[in-house]
Scaffold this motif. Structure first.
Motif, PDB file in Angstrom:
ATOM      1  N   GLU A 134       0.819  -1.214   0.000  1.00  0.00           N
ATOM      2  CA  GLU A 134       0.000   0.000   0.000  1.00  0.00           C
ATOM      3  C   GLU A 134       0.850   1.261   0.000  1.00  0.00           C
ATOM      4  OE1 GLU A 134      -3.927   0.152   1.947  1.00  0.00           O
ATOM      5  OE2 GLU A 134      -3.179  -1.545   3.126  1.00  0.00           O
ATOM      6  N   GLU A 135       0.486   2.173  -0.895  1.00  0.00           N
ATOM      7  CA  GLU A 135       1.095   3.497  -0.967  1.00  0.00           C
ATOM      8  C   GLU A 135       0.006   4.478  -1.375  1.00  0.00           C
ATOM      9  OE1 GLU A 135       3.974   4.251   0.007  1.00  0.00           O
ATOM     10  OE2 GLU A 135       5.198   2.430  -0.102  1.00  0.00           O
ATOM     11  N   GLU A 136      -0.322   5.429  -0.490  1.00  0.00           N
ATOM     12  CA  GLU A 136      -1.360   6.413  -0.813  1.00  0.00           C
ATOM     13  C   GLU A 136      -0.842   7.500  -1.743  1.00  0.00           C
ATOM     14  OE1 GLU A 136      -4.554   6.540  -0.221  1.00  0.00           O
ATOM     15  OE2 GLU A 136      -4.610   4.661   0.913  1.00  0.00           O
ATOM     16  N   ASP A 137       0.384   7.922  -1.541  1.00  0.00           N
ATOM     17  CA  ASP A 137       0.965   8.990  -2.362  1.00  0.00           C
ATOM     18  C   ASP A 137       1.449   8.409  -3.693  1.00  0.00           C
ATOM     19  OD1 ASP A 137       2.189  11.848  -2.468  1.00  0.00           O
ATOM     20  OD2 ASP A 137       3.845  10.502  -3.002  1.00  0.00           O
ATOM     21  N   VAL A 138       1.096   9.065  -4.816  1.00  0.00           N
ATOM     22  CA  VAL A 138       1.437   8.487  -6.123  1.00  0.00           C
ATOM     23  C   VAL A 138       2.942   8.488  -6.373  1.00  0.00           C
ATOM     24  CG1 VAL A 138      -0.782   8.928  -7.226  1.00  0.00           C
ATOM     25  CG2 VAL A 138       0.976  10.703  -7.264  1.00  0.00           C
ATOM     26  N   ASP A 139       3.650   9.503  -5.891  1.00  0.00           N
ATOM     27  CA  ASP A 139       5.106   9.518  -6.080  1.00  0.00           C
ATOM     28  C   ASP A 139       5.758   8.400  -5.274  1.00  0.00           C
ATOM     29  OD1 ASP A 139       5.199  11.735  -7.847  1.00  0.00           O
ATOM     30  OD2 ASP A 139       4.995  13.108  -6.162  1.00  0.00           O
ATOM     31  N   ALA A 140       5.252   8.176  -4.065  1.00  0.00           N
ATOM     32  CA  ALA A 140       5.766   7.060  -3.259  1.00  0.00           C
ATOM     33  C   ALA A 140       5.427   5.728  -3.927  1.00  0.00           C
ATOM     34  CB  ALA A 140       5.184   7.123  -1.851  1.00  0.00           C
ATOM     35  N   ALA A 141       4.246   5.660  -4.546  1.00  0.00           N
ATOM     36  CA  ALA A 141       3.866   4.435  -5.256  1.00  0.00           C
ATOM     37  C   ALA A 141       4.803   4.178  -6.425  1.00  0.00           C
ATOM     38  CB  ALA A 141       2.419   4.544  -5.746  1.00  0.00           C
ATOM     39  N   ALA A 142       5.168   5.238  -7.145  1.00  0.00           N
ATOM     40  CA  ALA A 142       6.110   5.076  -8.262  1.00  0.00           C
ATOM     41  C   ALA A 142       7.452   4.563  -7.763  1.00  0.00           C
ATOM     42  CB  ALA A 142       6.273   6.399  -8.997  1.00  0.00           C
ATOM     43  N   ASP A 143       7.931   5.128  -6.639  1.00  0.00           N
ATOM     44  CA  ASP A 143       9.197   4.647  -6.060  1.00  0.00           C
ATOM     45  C   ASP A 143       9.082   3.177  -5.672  1.00  0.00           C
ATOM     46  OD1 ASP A 143      10.236   7.205  -6.327  1.00  0.00           O
ATOM     47  OD2 ASP A 143       9.823   7.775  -4.247  1.00  0.00           O
ATOM     48  N   ARG A 144       7.933   2.813  -5.088  1.00  0.00           N
ATOM     49  CA  ARG A 144       7.731   1.434  -4.652  1.00  0.00           C
ATOM     50  C   ARG A 144       7.732   0.481  -5.846  1.00  0.00           C
ATOM     51  NH1 ARG A 144       8.196  -1.714  -0.308  1.00  0.00           N
ATOM     52  NH2 ARG A 144       7.366  -0.001   0.960  1.00  0.00           N
ATOM     53  N   VAL A 145       7.099   0.878  -6.940  1.00  0.00           N
ATOM     54  CA  VAL A 145       7.078   0.035  -8.146  1.00  0.00           C
ATOM     55  C   VAL A 145       8.498  -0.248  -8.609  1.00  0.00           C
ATOM     56  CG1 VAL A 145       6.486  -0.016 -10.598  1.00  0.00           C
ATOM     57  CG2 VAL A 145       4.788   0.732  -8.933  1.00  0.00           C
ATOM     58  N   ASN A 201      -3.555   1.303  -3.481  1.00  0.00           N
ATOM     59  CA  ASN A 201      -4.305   1.456  -2.237  1.00  0.00           C
ATOM     60  C   ASN A 201      -5.616   0.671  -2.290  1.00  0.00           C
ATOM     61  OD1 ASN A 201      -5.811   3.088  -3.958  1.00  0.00           O
ATOM     62  ND2 ASN A 201      -5.115   4.999  -3.031  1.00  0.00           N
ATOM     63  N   GLN A 202      -6.189   0.475  -1.106  1.00  0.00           N
ATOM     64  CA  GLN A 202      -7.414  -0.315  -0.992  1.00  0.00           C
ATOM     65  C   GLN A 202      -8.569   0.349  -1.735  1.00  0.00           C
ATOM     66  OE1 GLN A 202      -8.059  -3.211   0.343  1.00  0.00           O
ATOM     67  NE2 GLN A 202      -6.371  -3.706   1.741  1.00  0.00           N
ATOM     68  N   ARG A 203      -8.624   1.684  -1.732  1.00  0.00           N
ATOM     69  CA  ARG A 203      -9.715   2.365  -2.432  1.00  0.00           C
ATOM     70  C   ARG A 203      -9.685   2.044  -3.921  1.00  0.00           C
ATOM     71  NH1 ARG A 203      -9.218   7.779  -2.520  1.00  0.00           N
ATOM     72  NH2 ARG A 203      -7.031   7.690  -1.870  1.00  0.00           N
ATOM     73  N   VAL A 211       4.249  -6.769 -11.327  1.00  0.00           N
ATOM     74  CA  VAL A 211       3.989  -5.680 -10.382  1.00  0.00           C
ATOM     75  C   VAL A 211       2.836  -4.882 -10.977  1.00  0.00           C
ATOM     76  CG1 VAL A 211       4.919  -3.674  -9.187  1.00  0.00           C
ATOM     77  CG2 VAL A 211       6.414  -5.620  -9.701  1.00  0.00           C
ATOM     78  N   ILE A 212       1.698  -4.872 -10.298  1.00  0.00           N
ATOM     79  CA  ILE A 212       0.475  -4.282 -10.840  1.00  0.00           C
ATOM     80  C   ILE A 212       0.158  -2.994 -10.082  1.00  0.00           C
ATOM     81  CG2 ILE A 212      -1.975  -4.668 -11.338  1.00  0.00           C
ATOM     82  CD1 ILE A 212      -1.350  -7.716 -10.966  1.00  0.00           C
ATOM     83  N   VAL A 213      -0.046  -1.916 -10.813  1.00  0.00           N
ATOM     84  CA  VAL A 213      -0.400  -0.639 -10.203  1.00  0.00           C
ATOM     85  C   VAL A 213      -1.918  -0.522 -10.159  1.00  0.00           C
ATOM     86  CG1 VAL A 213      -0.185   1.866 -10.341  1.00  0.00           C
ATOM     87  CG2 VAL A 213       1.700   0.408 -11.112  1.00  0.00           C
ATOM     88  N   VAL A 214      -2.480  -0.374  -8.950  1.00  0.00           N
ATOM     89  CA  VAL A 214      -3.928  -0.181  -8.776  1.00  0.00           C
ATOM     90  C   VAL A 214      -4.113   0.935  -7.756  1.00  0.00           C
ATOM     91  CG1 VAL A 214      -6.139  -1.251  -8.267  1.00  0.00           C
ATOM     92  CG2 VAL A 214      -4.281  -2.655  -9.148  1.00  0.00           C
ATOM     93  N   HIS A 215      -4.405   2.131  -8.240  1.00  0.00           N
ATOM     94  CA  HIS A 215      -4.475   3.300  -7.362  1.00  0.00           C
ATOM     95  C   HIS A 215      -5.760   4.062  -7.639  1.00  0.00           C
ATOM     96  CE1 HIS A 215      -3.236   6.969  -5.269  1.00  0.00           C
ATOM     97  NE2 HIS A 215      -2.321   6.229  -4.673  1.00  0.00           N
ATOM     98  N   ALA A 216      -6.345   4.615  -6.608  1.00  0.00           N
ATOM     99  CA  ALA A 216      -7.623   5.314  -6.740  1.00  0.00           C
ATOM    100  C   ALA A 216      -7.553   6.501  -7.690  1.00  0.00           C
ATOM    101  CB  ALA A 216      -8.108   5.785  -5.361  1.00  0.00           C
ATOM    102  N   THR A 217      -6.367   7.050  -7.925  1.00  0.00           N
ATOM    103  CA  THR A 217      -6.252   8.169  -8.863  1.00  0.00           C
ATOM    104  C   THR A 217      -6.559   7.743 -10.295  1.00  0.00           C
ATOM    105  OG1 THR A 217      -3.868   7.740  -9.026  1.00  0.00           O
ATOM    106  CG2 THR A 217      -4.587   9.453  -7.477  1.00  0.00           C
ATOM    107  N   HIS A 218      -6.575   6.445 -10.562  1.00  0.00           N
ATOM    108  CA  HIS A 218      -6.942   5.917 -11.887  1.00  0.00           C
ATOM    109  C   HIS A 218      -8.426   5.555 -11.927  1.00  0.00           C
ATOM    110  CE1 HIS A 218      -2.488   4.479 -12.235  1.00  0.00           C
ATOM    111  NE2 HIS A 218      -2.622   5.773 -12.440  1.00  0.00           N
TER     112      HIS A 218
END
Length: 745
Positions: free
Chosen positions: A530-541, A706-708, A674-681
């Motif tokens: 889980e990563e709420e911030d999109v930039d943090a999510a990009a780093d995590r990917v 994120n879960q949302r 590695v699958i990106v699933v984020h509420a911003t999409h």
């Protein structure tokens, strides 16, 4: 560009011959070169915009000397002129430098030795005299005249296009399509470019049309805008647009009244370029090609679904075959699998569908064995090279891509197998059939023998094809085609968190995730990071795809990043850039080439994004760059089933593939995803999209987001409806044309 105006007072003129081209972007024209200048002991660095800089060309640059912090003094030019070399020595260097195809140093030396400083004038005005030079025969002279004319025309087109804001890289394609008539066609019929030349769309053609004096209400412009709206709809998967939708979209492109658009549709219908069809009070507008395609596909499917092929086994024969097969040590089949095998062996057309772990591969092997036992030739094919390779390994039988099976003939410009020359098979099995679009389905059906059997195997719950249509789902929903659903998840598959999660997801439940803090220690194969911030999510990917999965034994080639969108920090474009820098950074001795904003390097993973029948590679094929030859301007790419050379002018057919959209990943499986699933999409997230992405993973699936976002995908089962009427045609509610009864034609 060729410029005969006088330079401004603030600009200096610099004359010379291009000695070397350090860098040139075909898209922007940005050029870094070195210019041999009389009186200068060393070539002068120059930078600016130039169409097609070639070593040996004489140029006059207008600009000024400036000091660059890193590169030192250089001449920065704002515009330039091509200058014809005047001396015999300069002409010989010019012709012998490879500018004119077929003219090398020795030929240039012969020409200049005989004609001196009049050589270029002679080529321009009296090319028939070329054969007067010693050693230049009639055939050689004609080839030289044609090469010189081609060289002049291409450059003239480049200058013309540059003046109208089009990148010079397109000039070669335009010349190849129109020859010496290119400029005349562009000026009189600019919208032909959008139809005939890859890389030029309606908006670019419209800009040229305005520049050459075609008004906004010109009928040719309105008709081109309507066809553009229909063409763009095919990119969304539609075979047609409802009339109201088409009127709205065409108005947005054209900025004219609805009445003018309606009149344009009428003219296109009278010219048989579009087809209109009313059903249930909704008027559909197709391009004529897609209307005929949909009706032909429906007619051929009806033929095979109703056909009883000669020599098919009876129920008792099939039961005896399966019993013998089990006695020889093969896996026993469930009741659903037995029904699927029996149906495939008996019907002219059948569908076998099911989720992961339900035994589709086992059924495929049994069908192949049954064909062999019957002495019935069988062929296996998939839409992509990677899927075909996997199918061959799992089914124990040769398999190929559909395109290679149908055998494209570049001379004839079509598939060798089709109407008049069907495939020499008794049965054709197509795996990953959810990827079949309307046009490819038509080509497959045309290649089927009259008494052949067609089996489509796929997961109807996955995303539909990238191309127009929703073939597999429409066939299943029509109820007109024998369909066998596999629902039982077998024991070995049931032990996989990935497969369990995929089935939970498909039933509207949350996937089964291993807790984040335990996923490495307990080796769970489905984890949410889980990563709420999109930039943090990009780093995590990036960290997950390179470092975390490497610790579990996955190499970079084992890992595929999948995301729903192209733009933003966690979109395909930006993730590809970051993953390339992490996995395959620039290094001394590693060759690379730039195309627009993309840099391709040796060892990069790349994706083919258009069908190129001449090269034998197709939209969705993934390969690796094995060589970049700068002097020859060629990049060599190794795919699963072929190695292909790309001239630098064709690099727009390729993209980096460290990250893919879900659609582009379809048909392939990877050891780890590695699958990106984020509420911003939010807009893009759908249940079948997440389901398709998850089922790409064989050993490890890491969801970053994120879960949302996950719950948005799970709850969103309202797909974007594709405008097709195949289902209604299969049910007999609408007409279907094509093969005559008893014989596909």
């Amino acid at each position: 560009m060729r410029d005969t105006s006088s330079p401004s007072q603030s600009q200096a003129a610099l004359d010379g011959v291009i000695h070397a081209v350090t860098f040139h972007s075909p898209d922007t024209g940005w050029t870094v070169a070195r210019l041999a200048v009389d009186g200068s002991p060393e070539p002068v660095p120059v930078v600016g915009t130039m169409l097609t800089p070639e070593v040996g060309e004489s140029v006059r640059l207008f600009g000024s000397f400036q000091k660059h912090e890193r590169y030192g003094m250089q001449f920065r030019f704002e515009r330039y002129q091509l200058v014809r070399p005047a001396t015999a020595r300069a002409i010989e260097a010019y012709l012998g430098g490879g500018l004119v195809e077929g003219v090398g140093p020795k030929t240039a030396e012969k020409l200049v030795a005989h004609f001196g400083d009049q050589t270029l004038d002679l080529l321009e005005h009296s090319p028939e005299r070329v054969q007067e030079a010693p050693g230049i025969g009639r055939v050689r002279a004609r080839a030289l005249r044609e090469a010189w004319e081609r060289h002049r025309n291409i450059h003239r087109i480049m200058v013309f296009l540059h003046e109208h804001g089009i990148a010079g890289a397109l000039a070669g394609r335009i010349y190849a399509r129109y020859g010496g008539q290119a400029i005349e066609i562009i000026e009189r019929r600019p919208f032909s470019l959008a139809r005939d030349v890859r890389g030029i769309g309606f908006l670019t053609a419209d800009r040229i049309a305005r520049a050459v004096g075609i008004g906004p209400e010109d009928p040719s412009r309105i008709e081109a805008g309507i066809l553009h709206a229909l063409h763009m709809a095919t990119g969304e998967g539609h075979l047609y647009l409802p009339l109201d939708t088409l009127l709205q979209r065409a108005q947005q492109y054209l900025g004219v009244s609805v009445q003018l658009v309606e009149m344009g549709i009428d003219r296109l219908a009278q010219a048989n370029e579009v087809s209109r069809e009313d059903f249930g009070g909704e008027m559909a507008v197709y391009t004529a090609r897609l209307y005929e395609t949909e009706m032909e596909v429906a007619s051929r499917l009806c033929y095979y679904s109703q056909n009883n092929p000669l020599g098919v086994p009876g129920a008792e024969d099939i039961a005896a075959f399966l019993k013998r097969r089990e006695a020889m040590g093969e896996l026993s089949l469930s009741a659903d699998q037995v029904a699927a095998v029996a149906g495939a062996l008996r019907h002219g057309l059948s569908i076998i569908t099911g989720g992961p772990g339900t035994g589709k591969t086992t059924v495929t092997r049994a069908i192949v064995d049954g064909c062999r036992a019957m002495g019935r030739p069988v062929a296996l094919a998939s839409p992509t090279g990677r899927a075909a390779k996997r199918l061959q390994q799992l089914a124990g039988h040769d398999a190929s891509t559909i395109h290679r099976l149908l055998a494209y003939d570049p001379i004839e410009g079509g598939f060798r197998h089709g109407v008049g020359e069907p495939l020499p098979v008794g049965m054709l099995i197509i795996d990953e059939a959810s990827m079949l679009d309307a046009l490819l389905a038509r080509d497959v059906l045309r290649a089927m023998p009259a008494q052949g059997q067609l089996v489509l195997i796929g997961d109807a719950d996955q995303l539909p094809s990238v191309g127009p249509g929703s073939i597999l789902r429409d066939m299943v929903n029509s109820g007109a085609v024998p369909t066998y659903r596999l629902t039982e998840i077998f024991r070995q598959a049931a032990e996989s968190d990935i497969i369990r999660s995929a089935h939970l997801l498909n039933h509207g439940e949350a996937p089964r995730f291993v807790p984040r803090e335990k996923w490495v220690r307990e080796r769970g194969d489905c984890v949410l990071l889980e990563e709420e911030d999109v930039d943090a999510a990009a780093d995590r990917v990036v960290r997950t795809a390179t470092d975390s999965l490497a610790k579990l034994g996955f190499s970079p080639r084992d890992v595929q990043v999948i995301t729903p969108v192209h733009r933003g920090p966690i979109g395909v474009t930006e993730l590809n850039r970051r993953l390339q820098e992490a996995i395959n950074p620039a290094a001394q001795g590693k060759t690379e080439v730039r195309r627009g904003d993309t840099v391709f390097r040796q060892a990069d993973r790349i994706l083919q994004v258009v069908n190129d029948y001449d090269k034998g590679v197709f939209n969705g094929d993934v390969g690796f760059v094995v060589e970049i030859d700068g002097p020859e301007r060629v990049m060599r790419v190794e795919f699963d089933l072929a190695t292909v050379d790309y001239p630098f002018t064709d690099l727009d057919e390729l993209e980096l593939a460290y990250a893919l959209t879900v659609h582009k990943s379809q048909g392939s499986e990877y050891p780890a995803v590695v699958i990106v699933v984020h509420a911003t999409h939010y807009i893009m997230l759908q249940r079948n999209l997440l389901y398709t992405a998850l089922t790409r993973a064989k050993q490890m699936a890491c969801i970053v987001g994120n879960q949302r976002g996950i719950w948005r995908a799970i709850r969103n089962v309202t797909e974007r409806d594709r405008h097709t009427r195949l289902c209604e045609r299969l049910r007999g509610q609408l007409p279907a044309r094509g093969p005559t009864p008893g014989l596909p034609i």
